[in-house]
Design a protein around this motif. Structure first.
Motif, short mmCIF file in Angstrom:
data_model
loop_
_atom_site.label_atom_id
_atom_site.label_comp_id
_atom_site.label_asym_id
_atom_site.label_seq_id
_atom_site.Cartn_x
_atom_site.Cartn_y
_atom_site.Cartn_z
N GLU A 97 -25.62 -19.05 -16.26
CA GLU A 97 -25.59 -18.63 -14.86
C GLU A 97 -27.01 -18.45 -14.30
O GLU A 97 -27.30 -18.85 -13.17
CB GLU A 97 -24.81 -17.32 -14.73
CG GLU A 97 -24.70 -16.83 -13.29
CD GLU A 97 -23.96 -15.50 -13.18
OE1 GLU A 97 -23.99 -14.90 -12.09
OE2 GLU A 97 -23.37 -15.06 -14.19
N MET A 98 -27.91 -17.84 -15.11
CA MET A 98 -29.26 -17.60 -14.63
C MET A 98 -30.00 -18.91 -14.37
O MET A 98 -30.67 -19.08 -13.35
CB MET A 98 -30.06 -16.77 -15.64
CG MET A 98 -31.43 -16.35 -15.11
SD MET A 98 -32.56 -15.78 -16.39
CE MET A 98 -33.07 -17.35 -17.10
N THR A 99 -29.86 -19.88 -15.28
CA THR A 99 -30.52 -21.17 -15.11
C THR A 99 -29.96 -21.92 -13.91
O THR A 99 -30.70 -22.50 -13.11
CB THR A 99 -30.38 -22.01 -16.39
OG1 THR A 99 -31.09 -21.35 -17.45
CG2 THR A 99 -30.94 -23.41 -16.21
N GLU A 100 -28.64 -21.90 -13.75
CA GLU A 100 -28.02 -22.55 -12.59
C GLU A 100 -28.50 -21.91 -11.29
O GLU A 100 -28.77 -22.59 -10.31
CB GLU A 100 -26.49 -22.46 -12.68
CG GLU A 100 -25.86 -23.53 -13.53
CD GLU A 100 -25.98 -24.92 -12.90
OE1 GLU A 100 -26.44 -25.03 -11.74
OE2 GLU A 100 -25.62 -25.90 -13.57
N ARG A 101 -28.61 -20.57 -11.30
CA ARG A 101 -29.06 -19.87 -10.10
C ARG A 101 -30.49 -20.25 -9.75
O ARG A 101 -30.83 -20.47 -8.57
CB ARG A 101 -28.93 -18.37 -10.31
CG ARG A 101 -29.14 -17.55 -9.03
CD ARG A 101 -28.62 -16.13 -9.18
NE ARG A 101 -29.27 -15.43 -10.27
CZ ARG A 101 -28.66 -14.97 -11.34
NH1 ARG A 101 -27.36 -15.17 -11.50
NH2 ARG A 101 -29.31 -14.32 -12.29
N THR A 102 -31.35 -20.36 -10.77
CA THR A 102 -32.74 -20.73 -10.53
C THR A 102 -32.84 -22.15 -9.99
O THR A 102 -33.56 -22.41 -9.02
CB THR A 102 -33.55 -20.63 -11.85
OG1 THR A 102 -33.44 -19.30 -12.37
CG2 THR A 102 -35.02 -20.95 -11.61
N LEU A 103 -32.11 -23.06 -10.59
CA LEU A 103 -32.12 -24.45 -10.11
C LEU A 103 -31.52 -24.56 -8.72
O LEU A 103 -31.98 -25.37 -7.89
CB LEU A 103 -31.36 -25.35 -11.08
CG LEU A 103 -32.03 -25.63 -12.43
CD1 LEU A 103 -31.10 -26.42 -13.33
CD2 LEU A 103 -33.35 -26.36 -12.25
N GLU A 104 -30.50 -23.77 -8.44
CA GLU A 104 -29.85 -23.84 -7.13
C GLU A 104 -30.82 -23.43 -6.01
O GLU A 104 -30.78 -23.98 -4.91
CB GLU A 104 -28.61 -22.94 -7.10
CG GLU A 104 -27.78 -23.04 -5.83
CD GLU A 104 -27.27 -24.45 -5.55
OE1 GLU A 104 -27.05 -24.77 -4.37
OE2 GLU A 104 -27.10 -25.24 -6.50
N VAL A 105 -31.69 -22.46 -6.31
CA VAL A 105 -32.71 -22.07 -5.32
C VAL A 105 -33.56 -23.29 -4.95
O VAL A 105 -33.81 -23.57 -3.77
CB VAL A 105 -33.59 -20.93 -5.85
CG1 VAL A 105 -34.82 -20.73 -4.95
CG2 VAL A 105 -32.80 -19.64 -5.96
N PHE A 106 -34.00 -24.03 -5.96
CA PHE A 106 -34.83 -25.20 -5.70
C PHE A 106 -34.04 -26.32 -5.01
O PHE A 106 -34.59 -27.08 -4.21
CB PHE A 106 -35.46 -25.71 -7.00
CG PHE A 106 -36.54 -24.79 -7.52
CD1 PHE A 106 -37.72 -24.62 -6.82
CD2 PHE A 106 -36.37 -24.10 -8.71
CE1 PHE A 106 -38.72 -23.79 -7.29
CE2 PHE A 106 -37.36 -23.26 -9.19
CZ PHE A 106 -38.54 -23.10 -8.48
N ARG A 107 -32.74 -26.42 -5.32
CA ARG A 107 -31.92 -27.42 -4.62
C ARG A 107 -31.79 -27.08 -3.13
O ARG A 107 -31.81 -27.97 -2.27
CB ARG A 107 -30.54 -27.52 -5.27
CG ARG A 107 -30.56 -28.11 -6.68
CD ARG A 107 -29.16 -28.26 -7.24
NE ARG A 107 -29.20 -28.68 -8.63
CZ ARG A 107 -28.67 -27.97 -9.64
NH1 ARG A 107 -28.05 -26.82 -9.39
NH2 ARG A 107 -28.76 -28.41 -10.89
#
Length: 544
Positions: A97-107
């Motif tokens: 979840e944390m990695t997805e959240r970080t990547l989603e910010v950049f998306r």
């Protein structure tokens, strides 16, 4: 374009006066700011970036435990990935979840930049300690399509990356770190693609919390000059972003004086700084005050840039003395906060638990979950609690021990000359004496008495205060603190009796809250207690 069409239409129907009024003002605003909101920055802690990259590498089979690698191994791996065009996991990887959240910010950033290239300005990396922390962000940008290496070896990058140097050690290491960044084969191409401009954010709050008032100011002054020289050697334009808080303990004070006190080599006409908390109200709530403040800033930047080559700024002996004073000051400050009894004393006498419940901050009071400790406590509540108790220690503590030692060595005349002729030292001393004048140790002692076992802690602080007061008066040749600014001095004197009453009410409420027999009783007292915090903050004109 549409606004200009409207203007011409008004002129054609005989309403030229209206076209030259509010509509003309709107055209100027649109040309200046665009038809969109302000550009945003993205800021995240380097640990989050590192953990995200580690999971991506593990998922893609690149490295089983990236975080266990040393800096050389990390840089080699990151550089290799930046030169490899394929994504690590793509859009559909099975990630935490944390990695997805970080990547989603950049998306989201990518989508925003697709709509407007000016929507997001910079990715700021909190706690940047190494080159790998910067390369990790490039890897994440590459993963979402914001960064890519082209077949001819150049790169395409849609966003700037800025390290944030915020501890004393990071500020000391900032010069070689920036040099290593700009010398890195891939990162240098990134900077070239971004117009040969590198932004660096400087943190005032954590450097003060880490080492105290004087070394924070001295290291920030050194870092600005050193970073500018590194950028000049690499033919890169530097923009310093000053993360200044509202209070003196977090880099506050007169912004125009701070600009004029910057090292000559850093005065290049580019500057950014934060405005936070009640400072926004004080400086921008009234149009006339906001206009004056902006005029002062622009004037200071123009004047500082015009005098960038001033030979008087080359004060080698004075700079050496300031650095030694800073080290002595930090030693005195660390003796206080590293005392085994200090933390329990500070938590026991302050309103920190109640400050934590105030709905005024954008982030939690502590960086850590569970029990609060010194390292985890954020700088704003750290300063806020000292202000509530009327110590104001982050704005002056350590000055007494260092200046007293220099005066006893026979350096008083040199210190007086530094105060009279060197802008940065004058600013340091004047900001400190303002915080000392705002302190009220007779009230602070009442808070100290709430803790039975560490009465000596207050005496320690009071002795340091008296040493600082005597040294400041000797250096400035004043009879009293803030004689150089009688308007603020008299205002503090007039406000103290009313503020004292608020402190006495808070002390009584703290006593009753701690003696309460039930949660219901505590709940009834909690509301007035939080009001007392708000009242003292308003009276002191500072939260932190």
């Amino acid at each position: 374009g549409n606004l200009r069409v409207m203007g011409r239409a008004l002129e054609e129907i005989g309403m030229a006066e209206a076209a030259r009024g509010r509509l003309a003002d709107l055209v100027v605003r649109a040309e200046t700011f665009g038809l969109h909101l302000a550009s945003l920055d993205i800021r995240q802690h380097s640990n989050v970036h590192g953990s995200t990259v580690a999971e991506l590498f593990r998922t893609a089979g690149v490295a089983s435990d990236y975080l266990m690698l040393d800096e050389t191994e990390r840089n080699a791996l990151l550089t290799n990935e930046l030169c490899n065009p394929r994504p690590l996991v793509g859009e559909q990887g099975a990630l935490s979840e944390m990695t997805e959240r970080t990547l989603e910010v950049f998306r989201v950033v990518r989508c925003a930049l697709d709509r407007d290239p000016k929507a997001v300005g910079t990715v700021i990396i909190s706690m940047t300690h190494s080159v790998s922390h910067v390369l990790e962000v490039l890897v994440l940008l590459k993963e979402v399509g914001l960064w890519r290496r082209l077949p001819d070896g150049t790169v395409d990058s849609l966003i700037d990356v800025a390290p944030l140097f915020e501890t004393v050690d990071d500020l000391k290491r900032s010069e070689p770190l920036l040099s290593a960044m700009l010398s890195h084969e891939v990162y240098a191409k990134h900077v070239a693609r971004r117009g040969h401009m590198q932004e660096i954010m400087l943190g005032y709050s954590d450097s003060n919390k880490d080492g105290g008032y004087l070394i924070s100011n001295a290291q920030l002054h050194d870092a600005q000059g050193d970073l500018a020289e590194v950028a000049n050697r690499h033919r890169v334009s530097l923009r310093l972003f000053h993360g200044r808080g509202g209070s003196v303990g977090r880099g506050g004070g007169r912004a125009n004086r701070a600009i004029l006190a910057a090292p000559a080599s850093s005065r290049n006409g580019r500057i950014r700084f934060t405005e936070q908390g009640e400072v926004i109200t004080f400086r921008y709530a009234l149009p006339a005050i906001a206009h004056r403040h902006l005029e002062q800033i622009v004037s200071a930047v123009l004047l500082a840039t015009a005098t960038a080559g001033d030979p008087q700024e080359d004060r080698v002996e004075d700079l050496a003395l300031l650095r030694r004073l800073a080290d002595l000051s930090m030693a005195a400050y660390r003796r206080l906060i590293d005392d085994p009894e200090f933390w329990d004393w500070y938590l026991g006498i302050s309103a920190i638990p109640h400050i934590a419940r105030l709905p005024i901050a954008s982030r939690p009071v502590s960086r850590k979950s569970g029990d609060m400790d010194f390292d985890g406590l954020r700088a704003i509540p750290w300063v806020f609690a000292w202000t509530q108790m009327r110590y104001n220690a982050p704005g002056w503590f350590g000055l007494g021990a260092s200046l007293k030692a220099a005066i006893e060595e026979g350096r008083l005349e040199q210190l007086r000359d530094m105060y009279q002729g060197w802008t940065v030292f004058r600013m340091i001393v004047n900001n400190a004496q303002q915080e000392m004048a705002r302190a009220r140790l007779v009230i602070a002692e009442r808070y100290a008495k709430r803790h039975g076992g560490s009465g000596g802690m207050h005496d320690h602080i009071a002795r340091e205060f008296e040493s600082a007061r005597e040294a400041v008066l000797a250096i400035t040749t004043q009879e009293n603190l803030l004689d150089n600014n009688p308007t603020i001095r008299d205002s503090i004197h007039d406000r103290n009796p009313r503020t004292d009453v608020l402190n006495l009410l808070q002390l009584e409420l703290l006593k009753r809250y701690e003696a309460a027999a039930s949660e219901d009783e505590r709940g009834a007292i909690g509301g007035p207690l939080q009001l007392s915090i708000n009242g003292i903050a308003a009276a002191m004109q500072s939260t932190g």
